[in-house]
Write an enzyme that holds these catalytic residues in place. Structure first.
Site, PDB file in Angstrom:
ATOM      1  CG  HIS A   1      -2.069   0.849   1.256  1.00 28.45           C
ATOM      2  ND1 HIS A   1      -2.390   1.687   0.224  1.00 28.45           N
ATOM      3  CD2 HIS A   1      -2.979   1.115   2.237  1.00 28.45           C
ATOM      4  CE1 HIS A   1      -3.448   2.407   0.560  1.00 28.45           C
ATOM      5  NE2 HIS A   1      -3.818   2.088   1.779  1.00 28.45           N
TER       6      HIS A   1
ATOM      7  CG  HIS B   1      -3.991   0.753  -8.385  1.00 17.91           C
ATOM      8  ND1 HIS B   1      -5.320   0.676  -8.099  1.00 17.91           N
ATOM      9  CD2 HIS B   1      -3.424   1.543  -7.443  1.00 17.91           C
ATOM     10  CE1 HIS B   1      -5.561   1.413  -7.039  1.00 17.91           C
ATOM     11  NE2 HIS B   1      -4.430   1.943  -6.617  1.00 17.91           N
TER      12      HIS B   1
ATOM     13  CG  ASP C   1       3.120   4.546  -3.917  1.00 12.98           C
ATOM     14  OD1 ASP C   1       3.098   5.635  -3.336  1.00 12.98           O
ATOM     15  OD2 ASP C   1       2.345   3.617  -3.650  1.00 12.98           O
TER      16      ASP C   1
HETATM   17  N1  CMC Z   1       5.217  -6.496 -10.574  1.00 11.66           N
HETATM   18  C1  CMC Z   1       5.126  -7.683 -11.203  1.00 11.66           C
HETATM   19  N2  CMC Z   1       3.986  -8.360 -11.387  1.00 11.66           N
HETATM   20  C2  CMC Z   1       2.874  -7.808 -10.896  1.00 11.66           C
HETATM   21  C3  CMC Z   1       2.871  -6.561 -10.244  1.00 11.66           C
HETATM   22  C4  CMC Z   1       4.097  -5.908 -10.093  1.00 11.66           C
HETATM   23  N3  CMC Z   1       4.175  -4.730  -9.478  1.00 11.66           N
HETATM   24  N4  CMC Z   1       1.630  -6.258  -9.853  1.00 11.66           N
HETATM   25  C5  CMC Z   1       0.850  -7.259 -10.278  1.00 11.66           C
HETATM   26  N5  CMC Z   1       1.597  -8.200 -10.897  1.00 11.66           N
HETATM   27  C6  CMC Z   1       1.119  -9.424 -11.556  1.00 11.66           C
HETATM   28  C7  CMC Z   1       0.803 -10.491 -10.522  1.00 11.66           C
HETATM   29  O1  CMC Z   1       1.921 -11.294 -10.249  1.00 11.66           O
HETATM   30  C8  CMC Z   1      -0.316 -11.232 -11.203  1.00 11.66           C
HETATM   31  O2  CMC Z   1       0.255 -12.048 -12.193  1.00 11.66           O
HETATM   32  P1  CMC Z   1      -0.355 -13.514 -12.504  1.00 11.66           P
HETATM   33  O3  CMC Z   1      -1.722 -13.240 -13.057  1.00 11.66           O
HETATM   34  O4  CMC Z   1       0.596 -14.106 -13.488  1.00 11.66           O
HETATM   35  O5  CMC Z   1      -0.366 -14.226 -11.191  1.00 11.66           O
HETATM   36  C9  CMC Z   1      -1.080 -10.143 -11.939  1.00 11.66           C
HETATM   37  O6  CMC Z   1      -0.109  -9.118 -12.193  1.00 11.66           O
HETATM   38  C10 CMC Z   1      -2.248  -9.576 -11.137  1.00 11.66           C
HETATM   39  O7  CMC Z   1      -1.729  -9.061  -9.911  1.00 11.66           O
HETATM   40  P2  CMC Z   1      -2.404  -9.208  -8.473  1.00 11.66           P
HETATM   41  O8  CMC Z   1      -1.313  -9.333  -7.446  1.00 11.66           O
HETATM   42  O9  CMC Z   1      -3.454 -10.273  -8.526  1.00 11.66           O
HETATM   43  O10 CMC Z   1      -3.124  -7.809  -8.366  1.00 11.66           O
HETATM   44  P3  CMC Z   1      -3.717  -7.150  -7.075  1.00 11.66           P
HETATM   45  O11 CMC Z   1      -4.818  -6.296  -7.526  1.00 11.66           O
HETATM   46  O12 CMC Z   1      -4.011  -8.160  -6.023  1.00 11.66           O
HETATM   47  O13 CMC Z   1      -2.494  -6.277  -6.528  1.00 11.66           O
HETATM   48  C11 CMC Z   1      -1.029  -4.493  -6.136  1.00 11.66           C
HETATM   49  C12 CMC Z   1      -2.394  -4.920  -6.701  1.00 11.66           C
HETATM   50  C13 CMC Z   1      -0.937  -2.964  -6.127  1.00 11.66           C
HETATM   51  C14 CMC Z   1      -0.895  -4.986  -4.676  1.00 11.66           C
HETATM   52  C15 CMC Z   1       0.096  -5.095  -7.022  1.00 11.66           C
HETATM   53  O14 CMC Z   1      -0.015  -4.622  -8.347  1.00 11.66           O
HETATM   54  C16 CMC Z   1       1.487  -4.825  -6.451  1.00 11.66           C
HETATM   55  O15 CMC Z   1       1.963  -5.570  -5.593  1.00 11.66           O
HETATM   56  N6  CMC Z   1       2.171  -3.723  -6.937  1.00 11.66           N
HETATM   57  C17 CMC Z   1       3.449  -3.360  -6.385  1.00 11.66           C
HETATM   58  C18 CMC Z   1       3.244  -2.616  -5.078  1.00 11.66           C
HETATM   59  C19 CMC Z   1       2.742  -1.206  -5.320  1.00 11.66           C
HETATM   60  O16 CMC Z   1       3.250  -0.490  -6.164  1.00 11.66           O
HETATM   61  N7  CMC Z   1       1.756  -0.785  -4.497  1.00 11.66           N
HETATM   62  C20 CMC Z   1       1.215   0.551  -4.548  1.00 11.66           C
HETATM   63  C21 CMC Z   1      -0.198   0.578  -5.000  1.00 11.66           C
HETATM   64  S1  CMC Z   1      -0.738   2.237  -5.433  1.00 11.66           S
HETATM   65  C22 CMC Z   1      -0.708   3.097  -3.959  1.00 11.66           C
HETATM   66  C23 CMC Z   1      -1.779   2.651  -3.032  1.00 11.66           C
HETATM   67  O17 CMC Z   1      -2.974   2.808  -3.370  1.00 11.66           O
HETATM   68  O18 CMC Z   1      -1.421   2.198  -1.970  1.00 11.66           O
END
Ligand code: CMC
Length: 429
Positions: free
Chosen positions: A267, A306, A362
């Site tokens: 987050h 996201h 971020d």
């Molecule tokens: N790097 C590499 N792969 C990723 C990333 C990433 N940053 N984000 C998502 N993926 C992949 C993930 O591995 C999955 O792949 P697969 O379908 O092959 O398993 C696919 O994309 C879908 O991802 P998810 O984890 O199911 O998506 P989510 O909605 O649960 O997670 C997230 C959203 C923000 C937690 C995630 O994108 C992430 O960990 N990003 C990096 C951390 C980050 O930048 N966070 C800040 C968010 S914006 C500020 C806020 O609102 O807090």
């Protein structure tokens, strides 16, 4: 066309009519679908609330596919360009823009609640020299509940208002003092002649000078960053505030939970993680190997992806522009080159394209914060100060929403049942 869903339960052959309103069905209506009276009704399994609405809200609108973000209906681009953080805070809390008199009163009230009780200062001095400022912020926001016991009266609008003002006002003081603690520098009291954001900078950086005068371009850039972070509908920390607030606890305790949620690297902690990632990559030559690592699942490209945005995060676009203004004062952050190259490569790579992973808020904010000489541990504190009006707008809405109940998700139980307990004296004999 009728606004309902016809569900046939193939276990029993029975059909059910489930009403649809505002594009949603009520999970409780599915509970009526059951095999027999001895079995529980049908539940919805949704870890992480991927497709579950927990409330009705008129605070923030997001269209993740189109990359649209609006506070109370106003586009983020216009607010970032022409408003101020305190005006946006007013908008989020009150639901409409202020008149001149309302605005002046609001700014006056916030300004004159920036001081905290001296015992909060002693409390904060008790932390170790290396305490993470987010841990200090979370603890000190929670501690405020003991200084304002009247805050428990959450059903009185006037009481809610004064706690809201207090919290928005005191957050920069607590945030700045968390920073000064790690630096071993004396805490600086608020200067109420300065604007909200200039006063924050004064509490961070003032040393022996009589008056601290920040560069107006830096004040404007930080104020814009606060606007960009002010709310983001039902994200992890807003949900934490609402979930804890649903027990009808005081708002300081609920917001402390929000600060805790924001602390995590998935987050608000992501901006700190982005900077550490960019430093680890070090040079542009190392980017391809890093990207391979991400695609193999060994790494995560922090600041990308996201839950809601499947397009460029509009806040990232505005921040990218704010970088130019800040770097004009501070000089260009050398990590910018690596970030831009990383973005370029990722946006063309099939892995990221297929999963619709774009830079989020971020990705670039950390570069600005670093140029402003904030250590990475402070980045999330800046996010928390900006997010406070959003948390409070969400909390105020929750408290007044007659449909809300104490948050209590269901579970699907996977453990054992009806086991016979043997006392340890026999088991270990
Ligand atoms: N790097 C590499 N792969 C990723 C990333 C990433 N940053 N984000 C998502 N993926 C992949 C993930 O591995 C999955 O792949 P697969 O379908 O092959 O398993 C696919 O994309 C879908 O991802 P998810 O984890 O199911 O998506 P989510 O909605 O649960 O997670 C997230 C959203 C923000 C937690 C995630 O994108 C992430 O960990 N990003 C990096 C951390 C980050 O930048 N966070 C800040 C968010 S914006 C500020 C806020 O609102 O807090």
């Amino acid at each position: 066309m009728t606004d309902s869903l016809t569900v046939r339960d193939n276990r029993t052959g029975q059909e059910y009519e489930v009403p649809i309103a505002d594009g949603a069905i009520r999970a409780a209506d599915l509970g009526k679908i059951r095999v027999d009276d001895d079995n529980p009704g049908l539940a919805v399994y949704d870890p992480g609330f991927v497709n579950t609405a927990s409330c009705r809200s008129s605070v923030t609108y997001i269209d993740g596919e189109k990359g649209i973000l609006e506070y109370r209906g106003y586009p983020i681009e216009q607010l970032a360009e022409s408003s101020s953080f305190l005006e946006v805070a007013y908008l989020l809390i009150h639901g409409a823009l202020p008149s001149k008199t309302e605005y002046e009163q609001w700014v006056h009230d916030i300004t004159y609640h920036t001081f905290v009780h001296e015992n909060i200062k002693s409390f904060m001095e008790g932390f170790r020299y290396d305490a993470h400022p987010m841990g200090m912020l979370m603890a000190s926001v929670g501690a405020l509940s003991t200084f304002y016991p009247d805050a428990v009266d959450i059903h009185d609008p006037a009481n809610r208002h004064i706690q809201t003002v207090r919290m928005i006002a005191k957050m920069p003081t607590l945030g700045a003092w968390s920073f000064r603690n790690a630096q071993g520098k004396p805490f600086v009291y608020p200067d109420n002649e300065l604007s909200y954001t200039a006063n924050f900078l004064s509490m961070l950086w003032k040393m022996s000078e009589i008056k601290y005068q920040p560069d107006e371009r830096i004040v404007k850039a930080l104020d814009t960053l606060f606007i960009l972070h002010a709310d983001h509908e039902q994200n992890c920390s807003a949900n934490a505030v609402r979930s804890v607030g649903s027990s009808q606890v005081d708002p300081y305790s609920a917001v402390a939970a929000g600060v805790g949620a924001l602390y995590g690297p998935l987050h608000g902690g992501a901006n700190e993680a982005v900077l550490r990632m960019l430093k680890r990559i070090g040079t542009k030559d190392n980017i391809p190997a890093f990207i391979e690592g991400v695609k193999n699942g060994d790494e995560r490209l922090m600041g990308f992806g996201h839950r809601v945005y499947k397009n460029y995060d509009p806040r990232a676009r505005i921040i990218k522009k704010a970088c130019d203004d800040v770097f004009e004062v501070t000089g260009v952050n050398p990590l910018l080159e690596i970030a831009q190259e990383l973005e370029k490569i990722a946006l063309e790579d099939e892995y990221f394209v297929q999963r619709k992973l774009y830079p989020n808020v971020d990705f670039y904010s950390g570069l600005i914060y670093e140029a402003l000489e904030f250590p990475p541990e402070m980045f999330t504190v800046l996010f928390a100060i900006g997010r406070t009006p959003g948390w409070l707008a969400q909390w105020n809405e929750l408290v007044q929403d007659k449909e809300q109940k104490i948050a209590r998700p269901k579970q699907i139980y996977t453990g054992g049942r009806g086991l016979d307990f043997t006392p340890s004296s026999q088991r270990w004999a």
